[in-house]
Structure formats: structure tokens, C-alpha cells
Design an enzyme around this catalytic site. Structure first.
Site, short mmCIF file in Angstrom:
data_model
loop_
_atom_site.label_atom_id
_atom_site.label_comp_id
_atom_site.label_asym_id
_atom_site.label_seq_id
_atom_site.Cartn_x
_atom_site.Cartn_y
_atom_site.Cartn_z
N LYS A 178 -5.98 -3.24 -4.38
CA LYS A 178 -7.15 -3.61 -5.19
C LYS A 178 -8.30 -4.07 -4.29
O LYS A 178 -9.46 -3.70 -4.51
CB LYS A 178 -6.78 -4.72 -6.19
CG LYS A 178 -5.87 -4.24 -7.31
CD LYS A 178 -6.59 -3.28 -8.24
CE LYS A 178 -5.72 -2.78 -9.36
NZ LYS A 178 -6.38 -1.74 -10.19
N TYR A 189 0.15 -4.59 -3.93
CA TYR A 189 -0.69 -4.40 -5.12
C TYR A 189 -2.08 -5.00 -4.89
O TYR A 189 -3.11 -4.34 -5.04
CB TYR A 189 -0.02 -5.04 -6.34
CG TYR A 189 -0.93 -5.15 -7.53
CD1 TYR A 189 -1.39 -4.01 -8.17
CD2 TYR A 189 -1.36 -6.39 -7.99
CE1 TYR A 189 -2.25 -4.10 -9.26
CE2 TYR A 189 -2.21 -6.49 -9.07
CZ TYR A 189 -2.66 -5.35 -9.70
OH TYR A 189 -3.51 -5.45 -10.77
N SER A 192 -8.26 -7.45 -9.59
CA SER A 192 -7.25 -8.43 -9.96
C SER A 192 -7.42 -9.71 -9.17
O SER A 192 -7.86 -9.68 -8.02
CB SER A 192 -5.88 -7.83 -9.65
OG SER A 192 -4.89 -8.83 -9.70
#
Ligand code: UDP
Length: 288
Positions: free
Chosen positions: A146, A142, A118
Site C-alpha cells: 500500500k 500488505y 490503509s
């Protein structure tokens, strides 16, 4: 038929559009999805195994036997706001789950992985270009999970010969132009479907999270890229790795950003009616 490709999380939004594109290109597709967010109907004519993409019990039988030549790893949690409230879940499912997949691939001798990363790994670039050479500096759990998986993949590549394409998605949006698939989250939290819903239903529920960001109109800027373009990129990445191509880390976006207000304006213009919204506080974890 071409080689077999395993899609973890292949019943989800980007996964299902990629499944369709891979099948069109002639690949055999196996989807492993626990259906916690994905949809059985979105798997189409691919094989579906319902199970946890982070469990060896689910992974090992699929990878045994040599039919699967590449894995596209979509499975994972993808909400910035939720990741701030529930980091345990994000580290467990996104990071620990991915480590189990990497181990299963190494043990089964499956070399090629394409990873759904991402632009959240970049954090807050302060208006600078987000090129792939930039060092990750994520600003929420988040993005940190990643980035951590990216490092794990590179280390596994160096030590165990995995080969990879890491794809850093910007904001996926849109739906299959043939109308077979679309975005279907419950509850929906993403901007584009919520703005379209407001344009259709006019319930006055749309909120703009933060209007005091250091951007031209005060709202956050994102690069919205069509989900079918993302799907196409995955097909190319599979082909690249199966033809022996080099390891790559690539951004997938359009290169152009749009503010929240400009997304709302664009939908209103297309819908031919105003789209109401309320200005609300910033959402925790959102970079400008
Ligand atoms: N956003 C918003 N209202 C909403 C949903 C999202 O203002 O109801 C904003 C959000 O704060 C972010 C942008 O829209 O700046 C895109 O959010 P989304 O959740 O679609 O994707 P993200 O960038 O978090 O992956």
C-alpha cells in the site's frame, strides 16, 4: 446523470457500499471486478465488467471514449496474515496491478484517482497519534504494498498530472443500514463479523490472536469505522477531485481505538449473551 466513475474491486465490501452511495448521489458507475472475492449481486444497478483490474486488456476499453472521469481503486488483496505467507501475490496484485492501472489512466487521459490505502502503512506507532504527516513505516507486506502504491501515485501526479485522493482506511466494519449490502468474505477472517457469528451461533470457534501486546488489556487495538461512513468519504473525494480540488492523503477513522477484548464485550452486551473465545498466539504481521 453525473460523471462516470470506475470502481476497480467494486463488487467487494467497501466497494459495494461506495457503489451504492455514488449511485444515490447520481454518478454513473462502472465496476471492474474479477469476482475472486467480490459478489455479482453486490454490484446492484452499476455496469459490471468481469476482469482483472491489473490488466490493460480489461482497463483500456473502459477508459477509452472519455466517459470515465475518475477511478476509485479498491481492487487488491487485504489480508495482513496472508501477505506474510504469500508476499509474491501481494506485490503482484497490489503493486504491479496498480502500476498497470496508473499507466492506463495516463494513456487514456483520465486524471482523477482515489486510492484505497490503509493505516497499515503506519506500522507500529508505539502509542503515538497516527497523523497523515507521519512517515510510512509498514511492518508487513500488505502495508508495504500500500505504501509503495502511494509513492507511485504521487510520482505519477508530479510527472503526468494525475490528481489523487489517497484514503488510509482504518478497520472497516458494519453493513449498509438499509440491509442491502454487508460484509461477505469466504473464509471470513475479520474480527467483527467473526465475533458476531460466535454470538449468534455459539460454536466456540472464536480465537483472540495475542494477549501479550503492550496495550492495557494485552490485545490489539484498532480503530473500527463504519463502512457507510467510508462510502460517504469516497463520494466526497470524487466530488472534490472533479471540482478541481487539491491532492490529498487522508486518514479515515473515528479517532478512537478499541481492543479485541472490548469488541467482544460490546457484541456480547448487545447480543445479551456471553461470547466465548480462546486465547491464541499472535497472528504474524499484526501491529499492537
Ligand atoms: N483478530 C482476532 N481474532 C480473529 C480475527 C482477528 O483476535 O479471529 C484480531 C487481529 O489479530 C487484529 C484485530 O482482531 O488485532 C483486527 O483484525 P482484522 O483481521 O479484523 O483486521 P486487520 O486489523 O488485520 O485489518
Amino acid at each position: 446523470m453525473k460523471e462516470g466513475v470506475l470502481l476497480t474491486g467494486g463488487a467487494g465490501y467497501i466497494g459495494s457500499h461506495t457503489r451504492k452511495a455514488l449511485r444515490k448521489a447520481g454518478y454513473r458507475v462502472v465496476v471492474l471486478d474479477d469476482l475472486s472475492e467480490g459478489h455479482r449481486e453486490a454490484v446492484g444497478d452499476a455496469d459490471l465488467v468481469v476482469g482483472d483490474a491489473g490488466s490493460r486488456e480489461a482497463l483500456d476499453p473502459i477508459l477509452a471514449g472519455g466517459g470515465v472521469k475518475a477511478v476509485i481503486h479498491f481492487a487488491g488483496r487485504c489480508y495482513v496474515g496472508e501477505s506474510v505467507r504469500r508476499p509474491r501475490r501481494y506485490y503482484r496484485e497490489n503493486l504491479v496491478g496498480s502500476l498497470a492501472l496508473l499507466a492506463a489512466m495516463v494513456d487514456a487521459g483520465v486524471e482523477a484517482i482515489i486510492f484505497s490505502s490503509s493505516c497499515a502503512v503506519y506500522g507500529d506507532p508505539g502509542g503515538e497519534d497516527l497523523d497523515e504527516e507521519r512517515l510510512p513505516a509498514p511492518v508487513n507486506p500488505y502495508g508495504r504494498t500500500k505504501a509503495a502504491v502511494e509513492w507511485a501515485i504521487r510520482d505519477h501526479a508530479r510527472a503526468y498530472g494525475l490528481r489523487y485522493v489517497i484514503l488510509r482506511y482504518f478497520n472497516a466494519a458494519g453493513a449498509d443500514p438499509e440491509g442491502e449490502l454487508g460484509e461477505d468474505h469466504d473464509p471470513e477472517t475479520h474480527l467483527v463479523p467473526l465475533v458476531i457469528r460466535e454470538a449468534r451461533e455459539g460454536k466456540g470457534e472464536l480465537r483472540v490472536f495475542g494477549t501479550d501486546y503492550p496495550t492495557p488489556d494485552g490485545t490489539c487495538i484498532r480503530d473500527y469505522v463504519h463502512v457507510s461512513d467510508l462510502a460517504d468519504a469516497h463520494v466526497r473525494a470524487v466530488r472534490h477531485l472533479l471540482e478541481g480540488g487539491a491532492n490529498e492523503t487522508l486518514n479515515l477513522g473515528t479517532g478512537t481505538g478499541h481492543s479485541v477484548r472490548s469488541v467482544i464485550r460490546a457484541v456480547a452486551e448487545r447480543a445479551g449473551r456471553p461470547v466465548r473465545y480462546r486465547e491464541a498466539p499472535r497472528r504474524p504481521g499484526d501491529p499492537p
